[in-house]
Design an enzyme around this catalytic site. Sequence first.
Site, PDB file in Angstrom:
ATOM      1  N   SER A 130      11.306 -51.740 -27.850  1.00 32.22           N
ATOM      2  CA  SER A 130      11.391 -52.405 -29.146  1.00 32.22           C
ATOM      3  C   SER A 130      12.649 -53.256 -29.203  1.00 32.22           C
ATOM      4  O   SER A 130      13.767 -52.736 -29.181  1.00 32.22           O
ATOM      5  CB  SER A 130      11.438 -51.364 -30.270  1.00 32.22           C
ATOM      6  OG  SER A 130      11.867 -51.987 -31.451  1.00 32.22           O
ATOM      7  N   SER A 179      16.424 -47.896 -29.220  1.00 36.25           N
ATOM      8  CA  SER A 179      17.791 -47.532 -28.808  1.00 36.25           C
ATOM      9  C   SER A 179      17.856 -46.853 -27.443  1.00 36.25           C
ATOM     10  O   SER A 179      18.798 -47.093 -26.686  1.00 36.25           O
ATOM     11  CB  SER A 179      18.472 -46.664 -29.861  1.00 36.25           C
ATOM     12  OG  SER A 179      17.613 -46.282 -30.874  1.00 36.25           O
ATOM     13  N   MET A 202       9.805 -57.339 -40.274  1.00 36.81           N
ATOM     14  CA  MET A 202      10.055 -56.701 -41.580  1.00 36.81           C
ATOM     15  C   MET A 202      10.318 -57.773 -42.624  1.00 36.81           C
ATOM     16  O   MET A 202      11.006 -58.759 -42.344  1.00 36.81           O
ATOM     17  CB  MET A 202      11.279 -55.794 -41.487  1.00 36.81           C
ATOM     18  CG  MET A 202      11.199 -54.763 -40.380  1.00 36.81           C
ATOM     19  SD  MET A 202      12.678 -53.755 -40.346  1.00 36.81           S
ATOM     20  CE  MET A 202      12.393 -52.799 -38.849  1.00 36.81           C
ATOM     21  N   MET A 237       3.846 -43.532 -36.861  1.00 36.48           N
ATOM     22  CA  MET A 237       5.270 -43.722 -37.128  1.00 36.48           C
ATOM     23  C   MET A 237       5.937 -42.347 -37.143  1.00 36.48           C
ATOM     24  O   MET A 237       5.583 -41.485 -37.939  1.00 36.48           O
ATOM     25  CB  MET A 237       5.481 -44.400 -38.491  1.00 36.48           C
ATOM     26  CG  MET A 237       5.166 -45.881 -38.538  1.00 36.48           C
ATOM     27  SD  MET A 237       6.003 -46.881 -37.288  1.00 36.48           S
ATOM     28  CE  MET A 237       7.738 -46.613 -37.667  1.00 36.48           C
ATOM     29  N   HIS A 256       4.393 -55.387 -34.557  1.00 41.34           N
ATOM     30  CA  HIS A 256       4.284 -54.349 -35.590  1.00 41.34           C
ATOM     31  C   HIS A 256       4.730 -54.975 -36.910  1.00 41.34           C
ATOM     32  O   HIS A 256       5.917 -55.188 -37.125  1.00 41.34           O
ATOM     33  CB  HIS A 256       5.190 -53.170 -35.163  1.00 41.34           C
ATOM     34  CG  HIS A 256       5.304 -52.079 -36.171  1.00 41.34           C
ATOM     35  ND1 HIS A 256       6.288 -51.101 -36.093  1.00 41.34           N
ATOM     36  CD2 HIS A 256       4.570 -51.773 -37.270  1.00 41.34           C
ATOM     37  CE1 HIS A 256       6.156 -50.263 -37.104  1.00 41.34           C
ATOM     38  NE2 HIS A 256       5.121 -50.652 -37.836  1.00 41.34           N
ATOM     39  N   PHE A 309      14.144 -49.074 -39.910  1.00 44.39           N
ATOM     40  CA  PHE A 309      15.402 -49.048 -39.159  1.00 44.39           C
ATOM     41  C   PHE A 309      15.207 -48.408 -37.791  1.00 44.39           C
ATOM     42  O   PHE A 309      14.441 -47.455 -37.660  1.00 44.39           O
ATOM     43  CB  PHE A 309      16.466 -48.233 -39.924  1.00 44.39           C
ATOM     44  CG  PHE A 309      16.700 -48.749 -41.313  1.00 44.39           C
ATOM     45  CD1 PHE A 309      17.561 -49.820 -41.543  1.00 44.39           C
ATOM     46  CD2 PHE A 309      16.014 -48.202 -42.390  1.00 44.39           C
ATOM     47  CE1 PHE A 309      17.743 -50.319 -42.834  1.00 44.39           C
ATOM     48  CE2 PHE A 309      16.186 -48.688 -43.683  1.00 44.39           C
ATOM     49  CZ  PHE A 309      17.056 -49.753 -43.902  1.00 44.39           C
ATOM     50  N   ASP A 366       6.123 -44.485 -32.423  1.00 43.70           N
ATOM     51  CA  ASP A 366       7.248 -45.394 -32.680  1.00 43.70           C
ATOM     52  C   ASP A 366       8.291 -44.707 -33.561  1.00 43.70           C
ATOM     53  O   ASP A 366       8.011 -44.361 -34.706  1.00 43.70           O
ATOM     54  CB  ASP A 366       6.692 -46.642 -33.384  1.00 43.70           C
ATOM     55  CG  ASP A 366       7.737 -47.711 -33.638  1.00 43.70           C
ATOM     56  OD1 ASP A 366       8.863 -47.594 -33.126  1.00 43.70           O
ATOM     57  OD2 ASP A 366       7.410 -48.677 -34.358  1.00 43.70           O
ATOM     58  N   GLY A 367       9.483 -44.548 -32.989  1.00 43.46           N
ATOM     59  CA  GLY A 367      10.612 -44.058 -33.773  1.00 43.46           C
ATOM     60  C   GLY A 367      11.239 -42.810 -33.199  1.00 43.46           C
ATOM     61  O   GLY A 367      10.596 -41.776 -33.123  1.00 43.46           O
ATOM     62  N   MET A 427       5.621 -54.873 -40.511  1.00 40.41           N
ATOM     63  CA  MET A 427       5.996 -54.052 -41.675  1.00 40.41           C
ATOM     64  C   MET A 427       6.144 -55.012 -42.847  1.00 40.41           C
ATOM     65  O   MET A 427       7.245 -55.259 -43.340  1.00 40.41           O
ATOM     66  CB  MET A 427       7.303 -53.303 -41.367  1.00 40.41           C
ATOM     67  CG  MET A 427       7.082 -52.135 -40.408  1.00 40.41           C
ATOM     68  SD  MET A 427       8.605 -51.590 -39.607  1.00 40.41           S
ATOM     69  CE  MET A 427       8.573 -52.645 -38.166  1.00 40.41           C
ATOM     70  N   HIS A 470       7.621 -54.553 -27.830  1.00 41.56           N
ATOM     71  CA  HIS A 470       7.330 -54.185 -29.221  1.00 41.56           C
ATOM     72  C   HIS A 470       8.211 -55.023 -30.149  1.00 41.56           C
ATOM     73  O   HIS A 470       9.431 -55.028 -30.019  1.00 41.56           O
ATOM     74  CB  HIS A 470       7.593 -52.692 -29.403  1.00 41.56           C
ATOM     75  CG  HIS A 470       7.207 -52.156 -30.741  1.00 41.56           C
ATOM     76  ND1 HIS A 470       5.914 -51.830 -31.067  1.00 41.56           N
ATOM     77  CD2 HIS A 470       7.950 -51.899 -31.843  1.00 41.56           C
ATOM     78  CE1 HIS A 470       5.875 -51.376 -32.313  1.00 41.56           C
ATOM     79  NE2 HIS A 470       7.108 -51.416 -32.809  1.00 41.56           N
ATOM     80  N   ASP A 530       9.214 -55.827 -34.000  1.00 42.99           N
ATOM     81  CA  ASP A 530       9.202 -55.283 -35.360  1.00 42.99           C
ATOM     82  C   ASP A 530       9.474 -56.378 -36.373  1.00 42.99           C
ATOM     83  O   ASP A 530      10.579 -56.912 -36.445  1.00 42.99           O
ATOM     84  CB  ASP A 530      10.287 -54.206 -35.499  1.00 42.99           C
ATOM     85  CG  ASP A 530       9.913 -52.941 -34.759  1.00 42.99           C
ATOM     86  OD1 ASP A 530       8.817 -52.416 -35.013  1.00 42.99           O
ATOM     87  OD2 ASP A 530      10.714 -52.495 -33.925  1.00 42.99           O
TER      88      ASP A 530
END
Length: 216
Positions: A7, A197, A36, A136, A65, A142, A174-175, A67, A32, A34
């Site tokens: 990501s 991360s 937002m 998720m 993805h 975040f 994811d996450g 959001m 990936h 993200d």
Amino acid sequence: MNKIAPSILAADFNILGEQIRAASEAGAHYLHIDVMDGLFVPSISIGLPIIESIRRNTDIFFDCHLMITDPDRYLTNFAKAGADSITVHIEACKDPVATINAIKSLGLKSGITLCPETPLEDIECVLDIVDMVLIMSVHPGFGGQAFMPSSLAKIEKLKNMIDRRGLKTDIEVDGGVTLKNLRMILDSGANVIVSGSSIFNGDIAENIAEFKKIMK
Ligand code: DX5
Ligand code: ZN
């Protein structure tokens, strides 16, 4: 097949192109992305111009993805910008079946996702038509949050729902995925692993190699 999807939310945007190349050369299957909107989630992240720009430098599969509220407004734009798949939130769609069909009619892979507090029953209306369900395992918005252990039972339940229907739907997570919890997540039935991360902090190639060792 198990797939790793770094990501880029956790990437160093000063050298985004280089980091994408490093992830791709290290054997990442998807990138990936993200998106937002500051409305569906509190943050604002990556948008269409960035996707268009990075698309010019890589052939890697773009797993977008979204959001964002009412994603139908932007599906065509994301397809044009270079998305290979679009995943939307069930909570953000007015008519989820129509949204998934619209993604498919653009020639893209389609995904549905749901927030940790949303029950799996809510996505049953599209389960037969999506290519992927994204679980998720943190509250969206975040990077760098801790994996919610309750996600494991949700993945297992989803895997049963998919198997019972004789489907081949991918299960993405994811996450908060790390080298420590990856084995458990795969054992629960997930096969597409997002990580921000744990991939972009430190040496990207080494991190991906460690993930792939566990995933094969
Ligand atoms: C959160 C995003 C994730 C995030 C994952 O809203 O959807 O993709 O980047 O980051 P880590 O792996 O750091 O939890
Ligand atoms: Zn994501």
